[in-house]
Design an enzyme around this catalytic site. Structure first.
Site, short mmCIF file in Angstrom:
data_model
loop_
_atom_site.label_atom_id
_atom_site.label_comp_id
_atom_site.label_asym_id
_atom_site.label_seq_id
_atom_site.Cartn_x
_atom_site.Cartn_y
_atom_site.Cartn_z
CB CYS A 2 -2.15 10.72 35.38
SG CYS A 2 -2.19 11.74 36.69
NE ARG A 27 -1.22 4.04 35.20
CZ ARG A 27 0.05 3.78 35.23
NH1 ARG A 27 0.29 2.40 34.76
NH2 ARG A 27 1.13 4.23 35.89
CD1 TRP A 73 -6.95 8.28 41.04
CD2 TRP A 73 -5.34 9.43 42.17
NE1 TRP A 73 -7.34 7.87 42.63
CE2 TRP A 73 -6.03 8.54 43.41
CE3 TRP A 73 -4.34 10.06 42.84
CZ2 TRP A 73 -5.83 8.65 44.51
CZ3 TRP A 73 -4.03 9.88 44.07
CH2 TRP A 73 -4.86 9.20 44.96
CG ASN A 99 1.11 10.65 33.88
OD1 ASN A 99 0.43 11.12 33.50
ND2 ASN A 99 1.20 9.18 33.49
N GLY A 100 3.23 13.16 37.07
CA GLY A 100 4.31 13.22 37.99
C GLY A 100 3.91 14.74 38.64
CD GLU A 480 -4.40 -8.09 50.27
OE1 GLU A 480 -3.77 -7.22 50.80
OE2 GLU A 480 -4.96 -7.98 49.14
CE LYS A 484 -7.61 -6.35 47.72
NZ LYS A 484 -6.18 -6.13 48.43
CD GLU A 487 -7.25 -2.10 48.50
OE1 GLU A 487 -6.24 -1.57 48.06
OE2 GLU A 487 -7.44 -3.21 48.47
CG HIS A 503 -2.83 -7.82 74.06
ND1 HIS A 503 -2.58 -8.09 75.70
CD2 HIS A 503 -2.10 -9.07 73.36
CE1 HIS A 503 -1.96 -9.18 75.75
NE2 HIS A 503 -1.56 -9.71 74.53
CE LYS A 602 -3.74 -2.86 39.80
NZ LYS A 602 -3.93 -3.70 40.90
C1 G6P Z 1 -1.91 1.19 45.57
C2 G6P Z 1 -2.79 0.18 45.22
C3 G6P Z 1 -2.88 -1.22 46.20
C4 G6P Z 1 -1.26 -1.69 45.77
C5 G6P Z 1 -0.34 -0.74 46.24
C6 G6P Z 1 1.18 -1.13 45.81
O1 G6P Z 1 -2.04 1.52 46.88
O2 G6P Z 1 -4.30 0.72 45.29
O3 G6P Z 1 -3.56 -2.14 45.52
O4 G6P Z 1 -1.05 -2.85 46.63
O5 G6P Z 1 -0.55 0.54 45.46
O6 G6P Z 1 1.17 -1.30 44.55
P1 G6P Z 1 2.41 -2.17 43.80
O7 G6P Z 1 2.11 -1.85 42.38
O8 G6P Z 1 3.62 -1.65 44.09
O9 G6P Z 1 2.25 -3.60 44.09
#
Ligand code: G6P
Length: 607
Positions: A2, A27, A73, A99-100, A480, A484, A487, A503, A602
């Protein structure tokens, strides 16, 4: 997850709050709200949905010069108008954004209900504002302090009271807050991006601290009212870095920023004449690091993939046993940490709750801790013993791109820095550093001719299952690439070490299934050609990422995307970029909201 913004000063608060919320929207984007204060009382507007929904509901000419805003969020409670912040107490005197998570909210709610207080929502946040109001007798700071003593959980909060014009009370435990210092004004935010348009002068709050903010004064104390002296710091980010600057999406902008970002990341740290790496953040612990018996890299999401590249780098260059642990698993598995264990937390935001918890666990068990972090002033940066910043600039796109390459570049520098002090010869170090120095230009060259990735995305974006295969240093890149795609385009994708395919996952391959294979030059090149053959025999469509000049692969793949040649340990810095672009274009073609993908945040500040 948030976002928090607050303003107290001489200007109209609403435009500042709304602009801050728009900058924080990356965020959290399921609901938003603001509370403004003046002599007529509190005026609260909030709504489920994006910031523009809120903007349509509110008179943008409102004159108040004091207020707070929030973008949410949802973690607890659906994203509805009622659950959106700010929350207001039953007597309409106090508004709060949070937030929290308030963990003991049920017990507090029962207590307050027994006192006759009626609740409007199901949220833990409303419990906190009601509790503050319960203790309020005209001194907001005292009431917040008193209430927080009864609270267990995590919070970054901003609170205003109808009868205390110009005053914002903020408090932090486990959720970041900074105060922006202006002339005759102060701002409050959970993230520098929200206030950068107004000031780059900030004061960071630490956990367990409170701030009383008025236009002219900032007073920091601990939760127990002990005064705290803390200097003002300069935020190094520029406004331009957090704007789209002509790009359609932040993700695309950040993909294209990678050459400059990595240049900045390497600047002043690699010395081509001496073949040396200099990392100021490691000077004080170099001895301890070189004597380490074991290194544990811990992270989440994309950062975990970068950490996995780091594991390969450390084992090859430093020859210290290294393992990569999901932060969420590390914490709860009673990890073995003995003398000589170094724990490195890798994180873009430096605020990921699982990573922070892993770091705390490592510290508590006596490990030397390092942070590999992008956001200066973030909690991982502040809590780890030593560390190295990425310096890749702010990353706004929820799908991490330049932070990934930044993390890999930093881990490569740490590996070379330590390797040189252990087994690495001066010649090997020189070769490594020269290759690293060329990466930004190689990225630039690739990005100039990257249109082919759009065509590939167009051709396959309607296929709902993709595979990504890689070996060695490119195995984490395969993971990765798949992440991507998942996501932002919501296509199911799986990343695998190429040899593992046979396997089990090979059973998935049917005619036309897109299989992205990272098949750059290296010791396992022949092996990966075999894997490509296995895919083709079953009808899969191979999209190969190969080294410039490799003609052999053309007859084996439907598409070949060429990347410049570099040494194997640094290949992830180049091979990840076409995969970022394929995911980006696939998402755009499927009509997905690239920068605000569904269900994602994020920075995930809950465990
Ligand atoms: C969230 C984001 C990812 C990110 C992960 C770790 O899940 O959506 O994109 O890789 O957090 O975030 P950080 O800020 O610790 O790299």
């Amino acid at each position: 997850m948030c976002g928090i913004i607050g303003y107290t000063g001489q200007k109209r608060a609403l435009p500042i709050l709304l602009e801050g919320l728009r900058r924080l929207e990356y965020r959290g984007y399921d609901s938003a709200g603001v509370a403004l204060v003046d002599r007529n009382g509190l005026s609260v507007t909030k709504a489920a949905g994006r910031i523009f929904v809120l903007e349509q509901l509110i008179d943008t000419q409102l004159p108040q010069t004091h207020g707070i805003g929030h973008t949410r969020w949802a973690t607890h409670g659906a994203p509805t108008d009622v659950n959106a912040h700010p929350h207001v107490d039953a007597t309409d005197r106090i508004a709060l954004i949070h937030n929290g998570i308030i963990e003991n909210n049920r017990a507090l709610r029962t207590y307050l209900e027994q006192q006759g207080i009626e609740f409007r929502s199901e949220t833990d946040t409303e419990v906190l504002v009601q509790l503050i109001a319960h203790f309020y007798d005209g001194d907001l700071e005292a009431a917040v302090r008193r209430a927080l003593h009864d609270v267990t959980g995590t919070y970054g909060i901003a609170v205003v009271a109808r009868d205390e014009l110009g005053v914002i009370i903020a408090a932090r435990k486990g959720s970041p807050l900074i105060v922006g210092v202006g002339k005759g004004e102060h701002l409050l935010a959970s993230d520098p991006a929200a206030i950068l348009a107004h000031t780059t002068q900030v004061v960071y709050l630490d956990d367990g601290e409170m701030a009383r903010i008025t236009p002219d004064e900032l007073r920091l104390t601990t939760l127990d009212a002990v005064p705290v002296a803390r200097g003002v710091e300069e935020v190094e980010w520029s406004l331009e870095q957090i704007e789209l600057s002509g790009y359609d999406h932040f993700m695309l902008k950040e993909i294209f920023e990678q050459p400059e970002a990595i240049e900045t990341c390497l600047r002043g740290r690699i010395d081509l004449t001496e073949g040396a790496v200099r990392l100021g953040g490691l000077v004080d612990c170099t001895r301890e690091l070189t004597r380490a018996k074991r290194i544990i890299l811990t992270a989440c999401g994309t950062a975990w993939h970068a950490a996995l590249v780091g594991e390969y780098l450390f084992e090859e260059l430093v020859r210290i046993p290294t393992e990569t642990e999901y932060a969420s698993e590390f914490r709860y598995r009673n990890p073995i940490i003995d003398d000589g264990t170094v724990v490195i937390a890798v994180s873009q935001s430096g605020e990921t709750a699982d990573t922070l918890a892993a770091l705390a666990e490592a510290k508590q068990r006596g490990a030397l801790t390092l942070g590999v972090v992008n956001v200066v002033g973030s909690t991982v940066a502040r809590e780890s013993d030593e560390g190295v910043f990425l310096h890749v600039g702010p990353e706004i796109g929820v799908a991490s791109t330049k932070a990934f390459t930044g993390q890999v570049a930093v881990l490569a520098m740490i590996a070379c820095y330590l390797g040189r002090r252990k087994h690495m010869s001066p010649t090997a170090a020189m070769q490594f550093i020269s290759a690293l120095a060329q990466i930004p230009d190689q990225m630039r060259r690739f990005l100039k001719n990257a249109e082919q990735t759009e065509g590939i995305a167009e051709q396959y974006c309607n296929r709902e299952n993709w595979l990504y295969l890689g070996r060695g240093y490119n195995y984490p890149v395969a993971l990765e690439g798949a992440l991507k795609l998942k996501e932002i385009s919501y296509i199911h994708a799986e990343g695998l070490p190429a040899a593992e395919m046979k396997h089990g996952p090979i059973a998935l391959i049917t005619k036309g299934m897109p299989v992205v294979v990272i098949a750059t030059a290296g010791v396992q090149y022949d092996k990966i050609l075999n894997n490509i053959e296995e895919v083709r025999t079953r009808g899969g469509s191979v999209i190969a990422i190969a080294t410039e000049g490799d003609k052999e692969i053309q007859s084996m793949a439907e598409h070949v995307v060429y990347v410049p040649d570099t040494i194997e340990p640094l290949q992830p810095l180049l091979t990840s970029i076409p995969l970022q672009l394929i995911a980006y274009h696939a998402a755009v073609k499927r009509g997905c909201n690239v920068d605000k993908p569904r269900n994602l945040a994020k920075s995930v500040t809950v465990e």
